[in-house]
Design an enzyme around this catalytic site. Sequence first.
Site, PDB file in Angstrom:
ATOM      1  N   SER A  11      51.787  -7.439  41.154  1.00 51.61           N
ATOM      2  CA  SER A  11      51.186  -7.347  42.496  1.00 51.61           C
ATOM      3  C   SER A  11      51.072  -8.780  43.028  1.00 51.61           C
ATOM      4  O   SER A  11      50.480  -9.625  42.362  1.00 51.61           O
ATOM      5  CB  SER A  11      49.789  -6.733  42.422  1.00 51.61           C
ATOM      6  OG  SER A  11      49.892  -5.456  41.867  1.00 51.61           O
ATOM      7  N   SER A 253      42.999 -14.153  34.741  1.00 48.80           N
ATOM      8  CA  SER A 253      43.006 -13.441  36.010  1.00 48.80           C
ATOM      9  C   SER A 253      43.319 -14.377  37.163  1.00 48.80           C
ATOM     10  O   SER A 253      42.946 -15.542  37.153  1.00 48.80           O
ATOM     11  CB  SER A 253      41.663 -12.731  36.206  1.00 48.80           C
ATOM     12  OG  SER A 253      40.998 -13.211  37.333  1.00 48.80           O
ATOM     13  N   LYS A 254      44.060 -13.812  38.135  1.00 47.86           N
ATOM     14  CA  LYS A 254      44.420 -14.615  39.305  1.00 47.86           C
ATOM     15  C   LYS A 254      43.171 -14.976  40.065  1.00 47.86           C
ATOM     16  O   LYS A 254      43.023 -16.075  40.576  1.00 47.86           O
ATOM     17  CB  LYS A 254      45.322 -13.803  40.230  1.00 47.86           C
ATOM     18  CG  LYS A 254      46.654 -13.479  39.647  1.00 47.86           C
ATOM     19  CD  LYS A 254      47.419 -12.583  40.612  1.00 47.86           C
ATOM     20  CE  LYS A 254      48.409 -11.707  39.886  1.00 47.86           C
ATOM     21  NZ  LYS A 254      48.703 -10.445  40.521  1.00 47.86           N
ATOM     22  N   ARG A 255      42.257 -14.041  40.112  1.00 47.28           N
ATOM     23  CA  ARG A 255      41.040 -14.276  40.893  1.00 47.28           C
ATOM     24  C   ARG A 255      40.183 -15.373  40.305  1.00 47.28           C
ATOM     25  O   ARG A 255      39.529 -16.115  41.006  1.00 47.28           O
ATOM     26  CB  ARG A 255      40.216 -12.997  40.979  1.00 47.28           C
ATOM     27  CG  ARG A 255      40.787 -12.055  41.990  1.00 47.28           C
ATOM     28  CD  ARG A 255      39.720 -11.098  42.431  1.00 47.28           C
ATOM     29  NE  ARG A 255      40.306  -9.769  42.509  1.00 47.28           N
ATOM     30  CZ  ARG A 255      39.675  -8.724  42.982  1.00 47.28           C
ATOM     31  NH1 ARG A 255      38.434  -8.831  43.376  1.00 47.28           N
ATOM     32  NH2 ARG A 255      40.260  -7.564  43.040  1.00 47.28           N
TER      33      ARG A 255
END
Length: 281
Positions: A11, A253-255
């Site tokens: 994504s 995590s990207k976040r």
Amino acid sequence: MTEFRTRFAPSPTGYLHLGHAASAFYVWDAARAAGGEVRLRIEDIDRTRCRPEYETAILEDLKWLGCDWTGPVRRQSEHFDDYARVLDQLQARGLLYRCFRTRREIAAALPAGADPDEAGFTGRPLPEAEEARRLERGLPFAWRLSLAAARDALGPRYGQLSYTEETPSGPRAVRADPARFGDVVLARKETPASYHLACCHDDALQGITQVIRGEDIRDMTAVHVLLQALMDWPVPVYRFHPLVLGPDGKKLSKRAGDRGLRAYREEGMTPDDLRRLAGLA
Ligand code: GLU
């Protein structure tokens, strides 16, 4: 015809990090070992979080890793009509209902800390007149898949839902029990198709025979197997790979702003260095 076709389905909500590189290595290594092929799918349904520049970066990073796909890239945001058709079919069969409860309302009815998307919420359609009133007022709603209706529709097949998991010691049959996820959301106004719906539809459409994904989403497979049974889609063989954990023991995590692959690249590291860093070599 190729017998082993898998896919990589990122994504584009951020830059790929070491966890994605590991996932890509698992996918491509398995395909190479089997003489199979890999399709690339961009899971960009969530228009609020996905950005084209991340997609461009993903394609570049994969090439750098030496991961090459066959066939055209499938970009889910270009196929909303496909997912709407599936929703229409499920709705016509009485398998969906409109749920007007907000996530907050659902969370309040659950034990503290339970995730409203995973805690097994089940509901039922509102009486027609009430539903019509809410629609008229423009209140937002989610389309949920009714587990009770799905159970009725499948009859004895419901109790036999299963899939094959490829493990290091060979294949094993796994019973799929979607009940713990309750009535899953298949669409909302701002996301016209859920991950479950778009993913299963595309796996079927793209003729995916093997799904290789992180073990964090192993349990969700039960929901996918349910959708596949309802839609008469083939059930691929599943394989789950371990996650790369950060120094805090949590998954990357990207976040959380974990380092993008390009930062490693700029430091002069090679894909083989990343393989080692991710614990694959
Ligand atoms: N888009 C999902 C992700 O990035 C794909 C998961 C899957 O392989 O189905 O986690």
